[in-house]
Design a protein around this motif. Structure first.
Motif: not given
Length: 451
Positions: A70-76, A124-135
């Motif tokens: 989800l965050f590094f789809p540009f690489d293998d 808040t940091s943990t739940v913030g990850m649940a709302f992260l936008p992907t690459y």
């Protein structure tokens, strides 16, 4: 004031600890308001550690199963996983800074304010990850936000140190200190079982598209809910007058870094290295093999997570056994023996990981058992030899250093070395941790006094 050695024990010939007559002392408080048993303190330790480790493993598993795609789809896939492991390490780099920051908060305000702030930041940091936008949604902004929340997690984990493990060690019966030391360590396998169980269920029952779309976010919401419950449970213990007085009487208060480094620098380094074998093994049986199986094996991921859950069950048994063994033979002997066994085990890493399902099964089950036996007494090792005044800050920073040196880069190094040079280099990495532990134990006289 008499100077203690390991976990509050006194050198021969020094009188036992006597509380200040002006304060009434913890023992008088106990007589007035009810005795505080070590088991009661242990409840707070287990609750706190289990919630933190659940948070820890939710992110760790997601860093293998989710973040590379989800965050590094540009690489293998390999390089994407290595990038993910780089961000994984950020929390361990940030932990010492979080410890120092929140120690200042405690000196400036209160212990309750420090713990509330740290756990609020963690939640808040943990739940913030649940709302992260992907690459795909936000490009590099998604990666930056992932790294930001991971750093915040590390700062919060450093700040969540409440002193209860040290208080438990100081108040445990003399002949059961190994037993009580291992109780907080049970949080690691328990947290892993719950986190792996949730991910295994999601992977098994959702399509790959649904899992990567929304399913992976659910464990982060669960982690937030558990953090809220743990916050109130720990505050209920730490904020009571009985515990406040007991912490004060044991001098479990923060000191400045300059004072600690000047008087206890050697003890911090030795304590951090004493359990290095255990911390190095920690991620080599949890995070690294999951990444290896996903990249180089056709095994089902939910099935492998289930296998790891069985391994964590053996780690629970090993952790409990470590308390009995340490009380029978001494913690220094226990840690030294386990470091030697981990060194032997390191030589079989290539054979087992390349030995098909049977070999991998043996690696996981034996590795988790050794982890439980060694990690069960790691908490005592990292607090070795601190005088009462420095125990609170010293134990926290020593633990931070142990994680940083032994575990922070283990998945990154192990996967990178094995992918480019072969699994034999993973053996050398684990062996170096065992050698570091044996070297530190050879000069850690505090553990010998405990024995």
């Amino acid at each position: 004031m008499a100077t203690t050695t390991f976990d509050g024990t006194l050198p021969p010939g020094q009188p036992d600890y006597q509380p200040s007559p002006t304060s009434g002392g913890a023992r008088n408080i106990n007589a007035r308001d009810g005795e505080i048993h070590p088991g009661e303190i242990a409840v707070g330790v287990v609750i706190g550690r289990a919630s933190e480790y659940f948070d820890f493993f939710v992110y760790a598993i997601a860093s293998v199963l989710v973040f590379p795609s989800l965050f590094f789809p540009f690489d293998d896939r390999l390089d994407a996983t290595l990038y993910s492991f780089v961000i994984f390490s950020f929390a361990f780099i940030a932990r010492p800074f979080g410890t120092l920051l929140f120690m200042w908060v405690q000196r400036r305000y209160s212990r309750e304010g420090k713990l509330t702030g740290a756990l609020f930041l963690l939640g808040t940091s943990t739940v913030g990850m649940a709302f992260l936008p992907t690459y795909a949604d936000a490009g590099n902004t998604g990666i930056v936000l992932l790294a930001f929340f991971r750093i915040c997690q590390g700062i919060a984990q450093g700040g969540s140190w409440d002193g209860l493990p040290s208080l438990l060690a100081l108040n445990a019966p003399h002949n059961k200190r190994g037993w009580y030391a291992m109780l907080g360590q049970l949080g690691a396998p328990v947290g892993f079982i719950v986190a792996a169980g949730i991910f295994a269920y999601m992977v098994a029952n959702l399509s790959a598209l649904d899992f990567l779309d929304w399913g992976w976010r659910f464990p982060f919401f669960v982690a937030f809910a558990i953090n809220v419950v743990a916050l109130f449970a720990r505050l209920r213990l730490v904020s009571t007058p009985e515990y406040a007085h007991l912490l004060d009487e044991r001098e479990l208060e923060p000191v400045r870094l300059s004072e600690l480094s000047h008087t206890q620098g050697r003890n911090v380094i030795i304590g951090a290295l004493a359990a290095l074998a255990s911390y190095a093994l920690f991620h080599l049986v949890t995070v690294f093999p999951l990444s290896w199986v996903q990249l180089y094996s056709t095994r089902s991921l939910d099935g492998f997570l289930t296998l790891q859950m069985w391994g964590a069950g053996l780690a629970i048994v090993g952790t409990i056994a470590s308390g009995l063994i340490a009380d029978r033979f001494g913690r220094r002997t226990t840690l030294g023996t386990l470091a030697a066994l981990i060194a032997v085990f390191s030589g079989f890493v290539p054979t087992l990981m390349q030995g098909g399902e049977l070999g991998q099964n043996i690696f996981i089950l034996v590795g988790f058992t050794l982890l439980g036996l060694s990690y069960g007494q790691a908490a005592g090792a990292v607090t070795a030899n601190f005088a009462p005044r420095h125990r609170y800050t010293g134990a926290a920073l020593t633990s931070d250093l142990s994680w940083l040196v032994g575990a922070a880069f283990a998945p990154l190094v192990a996967l990178g070395l094995s992918a480019h040079f072969g699994l034999g280099y993973v053996s050398l990495y684990l062996l170096s941790g065992a050698v570091g532990s044996l070297a530190a134990l050879s000069v850690n006289r505090a553990l010998e006094i405990r024995d």
